[in-house]
Write a protein that holds these residues in place. Structure first.
Motif, PDB file in Angstrom:
ATOM      1  N   GLU A  68       0.809  -1.220   0.000  1.00  0.00           N
ATOM      2  CA  GLU A  68       0.000   0.000   0.000  1.00  0.00           C
ATOM      3  C   GLU A  68       0.844   1.273   0.000  1.00  0.00           C
ATOM      4  OE1 GLU A  68      -2.658  -0.245   3.269  1.00  0.00           O
ATOM      5  OE2 GLU A  68      -3.702  -2.016   2.515  1.00  0.00           O
ATOM      6  N   SER A  69       2.129   1.133  -0.245  1.00  0.00           N
ATOM      7  CA  SER A  69       3.032   2.286  -0.223  1.00  0.00           C
ATOM      8  C   SER A  69       2.712   3.255  -1.358  1.00  0.00           C
ATOM      9  CB  SER A  69       4.482   1.804  -0.341  1.00  0.00           C
ATOM     10  OG  SER A  69       5.367   2.887  -0.565  1.00  0.00           O
ATOM     11  N   GLU A  70       3.016   4.554  -1.127  1.00  0.00           N
ATOM     12  CA  GLU A  70       2.870   5.586  -2.146  1.00  0.00           C
ATOM     13  C   GLU A  70       4.227   6.119  -2.596  1.00  0.00           C
ATOM     14  OE1 GLU A  70       0.279   8.647  -0.791  1.00  0.00           O
ATOM     15  OE2 GLU A  70      -1.435   7.315  -0.485  1.00  0.00           O
ATOM     16  N   LYS A  71       5.301   5.372  -2.275  1.00  0.00           N
ATOM     17  CA  LYS A  71       6.650   5.807  -2.645  1.00  0.00           C
ATOM     18  C   LYS A  71       7.072   5.066  -3.920  1.00  0.00           C
ATOM     19  CE  LYS A  71       8.039   6.631   2.159  1.00  0.00           C
ATOM     20  NZ  LYS A  71       8.982   6.273   3.233  1.00  0.00           N
ATOM     21  N   PRO A  72       7.011   5.750  -5.079  1.00  0.00           N
ATOM     22  CA  PRO A  72       7.318   5.064  -6.344  1.00  0.00           C
ATOM     23  C   PRO A  72       8.818   4.949  -6.565  1.00  0.00           C
ATOM     24  CG  PRO A  72       6.781   7.344  -6.764  1.00  0.00           C
ATOM     25  CD  PRO A  72       6.623   7.145  -5.277  1.00  0.00           C
ATOM     26  N   LEU A  73       9.172   3.996  -7.411  1.00  0.00           N
ATOM     27  CA  LEU A  73      10.574   3.772  -7.730  1.00  0.00           C
ATOM     28  C   LEU A  73      10.651   3.208  -9.140  1.00  0.00           C
ATOM     29  CD1 LEU A  73      13.293   4.034  -6.200  1.00  0.00           C
ATOM     30  CD2 LEU A  73      13.190   1.582  -5.844  1.00  0.00           C
ATOM     31  N   MET A  74      11.636   3.683  -9.904  1.00  0.00           N
ATOM     32  CA  MET A  74      11.842   3.191 -11.266  1.00  0.00           C
ATOM     33  C   MET A  74      13.185   2.471 -11.321  1.00  0.00           C
ATOM     34  SD  MET A  74      11.721   5.313 -14.857  1.00  0.00           S
ATOM     35  CE  MET A  74      13.237   6.210 -14.535  1.00  0.00           C
ATOM     36  N   LEU A  75      13.219   1.315 -11.947  1.00  0.00           N
ATOM     37  CA  LEU A  75      14.435   0.512 -12.013  1.00  0.00           C
ATOM     38  C   LEU A  75      15.318   0.980 -13.160  1.00  0.00           C
ATOM     39  CD1 LEU A  75      15.473  -2.065 -10.456  1.00  0.00           C
ATOM     40  CD2 LEU A  75      14.879  -3.329 -12.514  1.00  0.00           C
ATOM     41  N   PRO A  76      16.639   1.104 -12.959  1.00  0.00           N
ATOM     42  CA  PRO A  76      17.532   1.429 -14.084  1.00  0.00           C
ATOM     43  C   PRO A  76      17.465   0.347 -15.156  1.00  0.00           C
ATOM     44  CG  PRO A  76      18.670   1.639 -11.971  1.00  0.00           C
ATOM     45  CD  PRO A  76      17.368   0.970 -11.687  1.00  0.00           C
ATOM     46  N   LEU A  77      17.622   0.735 -16.400  1.00  0.00           N
ATOM     47  CA  LEU A  77      17.525  -0.216 -17.500  1.00  0.00           C
ATOM     48  C   LEU A  77      18.844  -0.924 -17.778  1.00  0.00           C
ATOM     49  CD1 LEU A  77      15.372   1.877 -19.999  1.00  0.00           C
ATOM     50  CD2 LEU A  77      14.620   0.308 -18.220  1.00  0.00           C
ATOM     51  N   GLU A  78      19.971  -0.313 -17.395  1.00  0.00           N
ATOM     52  CA  GLU A  78      21.284  -0.863 -17.710  1.00  0.00           C
ATOM     53  C   GLU A  78      21.851  -1.622 -16.511  1.00  0.00           C
ATOM     54  OE1 GLU A  78      22.429  -0.811 -20.674  1.00  0.00           O
ATOM     55  OE2 GLU A  78      20.922   0.558 -21.501  1.00  0.00           O
ATOM     56  N   ALA A  79      22.588  -2.698 -16.801  1.00  0.00           N
ATOM     57  CA  ALA A  79      23.135  -3.548 -15.749  1.00  0.00           C
ATOM     58  C   ALA A  79      24.127  -2.792 -14.867  1.00  0.00           C
ATOM     59  CB  ALA A  79      23.804  -4.775 -16.374  1.00  0.00           C
ATOM     60  N   ILE A  80      24.951  -1.919 -15.482  1.00  0.00           N
ATOM     61  CA  ILE A  80      25.957  -1.204 -14.706  1.00  0.00           C
ATOM     62  C   ILE A  80      25.300  -0.265 -13.694  1.00  0.00           C
ATOM     63  CG2 ILE A  80      26.138   0.683 -16.396  1.00  0.00           C
ATOM     64  CD1 ILE A  80      29.163   0.724 -15.799  1.00  0.00           C
ATOM     65  N   GLU A  81      24.110   0.267 -14.023  1.00  0.00           N
ATOM     66  CA  GLU A  81      23.402   1.141 -13.092  1.00  0.00           C
ATOM     67  C   GLU A  81      22.651   0.336 -12.040  1.00  0.00           C
ATOM     68  OE1 GLU A  81      20.888   3.406 -15.609  1.00  0.00           O
ATOM     69  OE2 GLU A  81      22.489   4.664 -16.409  1.00  0.00           O
ATOM     70  N   LEU A  82      22.247  -0.888 -12.389  1.00  0.00           N
ATOM     71  CA  LEU A  82      21.486  -1.697 -11.440  1.00  0.00           C
ATOM     72  C   LEU A  82      22.348  -2.122 -10.253  1.00  0.00           C
ATOM     73  CD1 LEU A  82      18.901  -3.070 -10.634  1.00  0.00           C
ATOM     74  CD2 LEU A  82      19.495  -5.002 -12.091  1.00  0.00           C
ATOM     75  N   ASP A  83      23.625  -2.358 -10.467  1.00  0.00           N
ATOM     76  CA  ASP A  83      24.504  -2.735  -9.348  1.00  0.00           C
ATOM     77  C   ASP A  83      24.506  -1.631  -8.282  1.00  0.00           C
ATOM     78  OD1 ASP A  83      25.234  -5.196 -10.334  1.00  0.00           O
ATOM     79  OD2 ASP A  83      26.894  -4.395 -11.513  1.00  0.00           O
ATOM     80  N   ALA A  84      24.656  -0.380  -8.714  1.00  0.00           N
ATOM     81  CA  ALA A  84      24.638   0.729  -7.755  1.00  0.00           C
ATOM     82  C   ALA A  84      23.260   0.879  -7.122  1.00  0.00           C
ATOM     83  CB  ALA A  84      25.040   2.026  -8.466  1.00  0.00           C
ATOM     84  N   PHE A  85      22.218   0.641  -7.895  1.00  0.00           N
ATOM     85  CA  PHE A  85      20.845   0.713  -7.383  1.00  0.00           C
ATOM     86  C   PHE A  85      20.639  -0.313  -6.274  1.00  0.00           C
ATOM     87  CE2 PHE A  85      16.515  -0.907  -7.477  1.00  0.00           C
ATOM     88  CZ  PHE A  85      15.751   0.239  -7.402  1.00  0.00           C
ATOM     89  N   ARG A  86      21.129  -1.524  -6.460  1.00  0.00           N
ATOM     90  CA  ARG A  86      20.970  -2.574  -5.448  1.00  0.00           C
ATOM     91  C   ARG A  86      21.710  -2.222  -4.164  1.00  0.00           C
ATOM     92  NH1 ARG A  86      21.721  -8.068  -9.169  1.00  0.00           N
ATOM     93  NH2 ARG A  86      19.492  -8.312  -9.728  1.00  0.00           N
ATOM     94  N   ARG A  87      22.902  -1.660  -4.303  1.00  0.00           N
ATOM     95  CA  ARG A  87      23.652  -1.275  -3.106  1.00  0.00           C
ATOM     96  C   ARG A  87      22.931  -0.161  -2.356  1.00  0.00           C
ATOM     97  NH1 ARG A  87      27.987  -1.902  -6.783  1.00  0.00           N
ATOM     98  NH2 ARG A  87      28.044   0.354  -7.131  1.00  0.00           N
ATOM     99  N   ARG A  88      22.344   0.775  -3.099  1.00  0.00           N
ATOM    100  CA  ARG A  88      21.662   1.903  -2.472  1.00  0.00           C
ATOM    101  C   ARG A  88      20.385   1.458  -1.750  1.00  0.00           C
ATOM    102  NH1 ARG A  88      22.006   4.725  -6.550  1.00  0.00           N
ATOM    103  NH2 ARG A  88      19.926   4.542  -7.485  1.00  0.00           N
ATOM    104  N   HIS A  89      19.769   0.401  -2.215  1.00  0.00           N
ATOM    105  CA  HIS A  89      18.503  -0.063  -1.641  1.00  0.00           C
ATOM    106  C   HIS A  89      18.631  -1.458  -1.032  1.00  0.00           C
ATOM    107  CE1 HIS A  89      16.173   3.290  -3.308  1.00  0.00           C
ATOM    108  NE2 HIS A  89      16.823   3.129  -4.442  1.00  0.00           N
ATOM    109  N   ASP A  90      19.793  -1.776  -0.507  1.00  0.00           N
ATOM    110  CA  ASP A  90      19.978  -3.131   0.024  1.00  0.00           C
ATOM    111  C   ASP A  90      19.123  -3.398   1.264  1.00  0.00           C
ATOM    112  OD1 ASP A  90      21.344  -1.379   1.618  1.00  0.00           O
ATOM    113  OD2 ASP A  90      23.120  -2.626   1.873  1.00  0.00           O
ATOM    114  N   GLN A  91      18.612  -2.356   1.920  1.00  0.00           N
ATOM    115  CA  GLN A  91      17.764  -2.539   3.094  1.00  0.00           C
ATOM    116  C   GLN A  91      16.273  -2.374   2.764  1.00  0.00           C
ATOM    117  OE1 GLN A  91      19.134  -3.482   6.006  1.00  0.00           O
ATOM    118  NE2 GLN A  91      21.109  -3.467   4.938  1.00  0.00           N
TER     119      GLN A  91
END
Length: 548
Positions: A17-40
């Motif tokens: 039920e969250s209202e906090k949207p998030l868009m996933l990076p399309l490129e693999a090199i950006e996804l690694d940093a995205f995962r580290r930033r949202h590891d919790q």
């Protein structure tokens, strides 16, 4: 119903039920940093995105775009989600709320937000913003037509059309667009006016005034419309004009206005007035005559285009092409044919509207029948039969028009039940390879035409043809059984004589223990066969079981 294979690019943080949207990076090199930033953090197929409310994971690819994905179901099969919008713009309504809330709070104003769904439209099409003394309605798509006479002020997405008459009457309209920046979406506000390009501004450049939402462009438009007309003065020349010359200038301005507003009726009226105007100076008369000739040529071209447009609508209705009827009607309503319609044109539009209403009524009636059939199934019904009925129901809901809250609730209920149905393996049937595998699959294609066909009479080397019915003479995809049977028997005898036995099994040579499909038939899953079926084929190959 097969799983929806479109890639999910947006999710919400923290819960269904969250209202906090998030868009996933399309490129693999950006996804690694995205995962580290949202590891919790946890990602969810949010209910406010029209999703199923279950948790998502991230998928990293180097050969295609990265995306969110559902976890597999308890049975290991892909999860079926009814979410209809999955692209980068699917969470724009949540980004609009977050940006507007922060913008208003910075100005000491609090507002209420509501993701309304008039007439059962998908969530996210409309966002209502309730200010202390004013209400804005943001139309992110064309699902809900703007109401210019309502209490709220419409703000239109870039795909929402607006006709010139509205622009002229209202002086301007506001637009909204969202641009991707990293894993967020940035809101931009535009102001569109008649005969002016849309000017875009950051949200921080906008204000809420007595007139409503205001941008720097609004101030210029209001000032230009409110200022008195300027008079032109040339030194050394007498600035006196006859009444006829003044009227001539006014007629030329009206010709230009008629063409800008695509009003053929006004253009024809002005042309008649030009022809009747006398006493004009020779220079102005030449200009008037040129303007009249140009306007008449334009009227003829517009009239022909209009005639073709309504002819297309009549043809689409006669051919019962629902998609074409909707497209042409939308073109007419968007302002392609402004001004009054003739009685014949009104009749054509009414016929098209009645046809669409009949199609929608028929689809809704069929949907109601399917809902009634499913609701009558006993509680202990075979899960496989229930699954087939529910999939047929959900497929019938596609394109059925505006379903209403009651039907939407029932469809959502059955979709949820479908996801939680237990599917026990069907009892395995005795497997006799020679009976289950079609004859044309037991021999190579090179052997199919080694003999004449006793049924259709074709010679050796020729393909079999249909020997009766409306398609007689058409080439068959596979030979007749009577032609293949002696070929297969001969090959089997040669194999036995020389001790050659085939022991290699393919997945489709055996029945599927999961979905019950027989040998030679595809599994019910899209793409690959069930893993249990492939495993059974490997076991038979390992046991050196003969395959004839």
């Amino acid at each position: 119903m097969r799983g929806d294979n479109r890639q999910i690019q947006t999710a919400v943080l923290g819960g269904a039920e969250s209202e906090k949207p998030l868009m996933l990076p399309l490129e693999a090199i950006e996804l690694d940093a995205f995962r580290r930033r949202h590891d919790q953090h946890t990602f969810w197929c949010g209910l406010l995105l029209g999703g199923c409310g279950l948790q998502l994971t991230t998928k990293l690819y180097t050969d295609r775009v990265c995306h969110f994905a559902h976890y597999p179901g308890p049975d290991g099969h892909p999860h079926l989600c009814g979410r209809s919008v999955r692209g980068v713009a699917s969470a724009d309504h949540l980004y609009v709320k977050a940006a507007a809330d922060a913008w208003l709070r910075a100005r000491g104003t609090q507002a209420g937000f509501d993701f309304v769904q008039p007439d059962g439209v998908p969530i996210g099409s409309v966002v209502d913003i309730q200010l202390p003394h004013r209400k804005l309605r943001v139309h992110l798509d064309q699902e809900v037509a703007p109401d210019w006479d309502a209490e709220h002020e419409p703000v239109l997405g870039v795909s929402v059309p607006v006709d010139s008459d509205t622009l002229i009457d209202r002086w301007y309209v506001h637009r909204i667009r969202l641009e991707s920046e990293g894993t967020a979406r940035r809101v931009r506000i535009g102001t569109e006016a008649f005969a002016r390009p849309t000017e875009w501004f950051a949200l921080d450049e906008c204000e809420i005034t007595d007139r409503g939402l205001s941008t720097p462009a609004v101030e210029r438009i209001v000032q230009a419309r409110s200022a008195p007309p300027s008079t032109r003065w040339t030194p050394g020349k007498k600035q006196e004009e006859s009444a006829q010359d003044v009227q001539a200038h006014e007629l030329m301005r009206r010709v230009l206005y008629a063409r800008r507003t695509v009003s053929t009726d006004l253009a024809e009226e002005v042309c008649r007035e030009i022809a009747e105007l006398a006493g004009v100076s020779p220079q102005l008369r030449r200009r008037l005559d040129a303007a009249r000739r140009s306007a008449l040529a334009w009227v003829e071209k517009e009239t022909e285009a209009r005639r073709e447009l309504f002819a297309r609508l009549s043809q689409a209705v006669a051919a019962q092409k629902t998609g074409s009827v909707k497209a042409v009607l939308a073109e007419i309503k968007a302002g392609t044919t402004r001004g009054g319609r003739t009685e014949e044109e009104e009749h054509t539009v009414r016929e098209a509207a009645a046809y669409l209403a009949a199609v929608e009524a028929a689809r809704l009636a069929r949907l109601d029948t399917l809902l009634e059939d499913v609701s009558r199934l006993p509680a202990n019904e075979d899960p496989w039969l229930l699954k087939s009925k529910v999939e047929q129901l959900l497929q019938g809901a596609t394109g059925a028009g505006k379903l209403g809250e009651h039907r939407q609730a029932q469809l959502s209920l059955w979709s949820t039940r479908l996801r939680h149905l237990p599917f026990p393996p069907r009892p395995a049937t005795p497997f006799r390879p020679q009976e289950r595998v079609p004859l044309h699959e037991q021999v190579s294609r090179a052997y199919w035409t080694t003999r004449p066909c006793p049924q259709c009479g074709v010679d050796r080397g020729q393909q079999c043809v249909v020997d009766g019915g409306p398609h007689a003479g058409r080439v068959r995809q596979v030979p007749h059984v009577d032609r293949l049977r002696p070929v297969v028997d001969e090959l089997h005898e040669q194999q036995k004589k020389h001790g050659v036995v085939r022991t290699e099994w393919r997945a489709y040579d055996v029945p599927c223990p999961d979905c019950g499909q027989e040998a030679g038939a595809w599994c019910l899953t899209p793409g690959k066969p069930h893993s249990a079926r492939s495993k059974r084929a490997r076991e038979l190959s390992a046991q050196q079981e003969p395959r004839l």
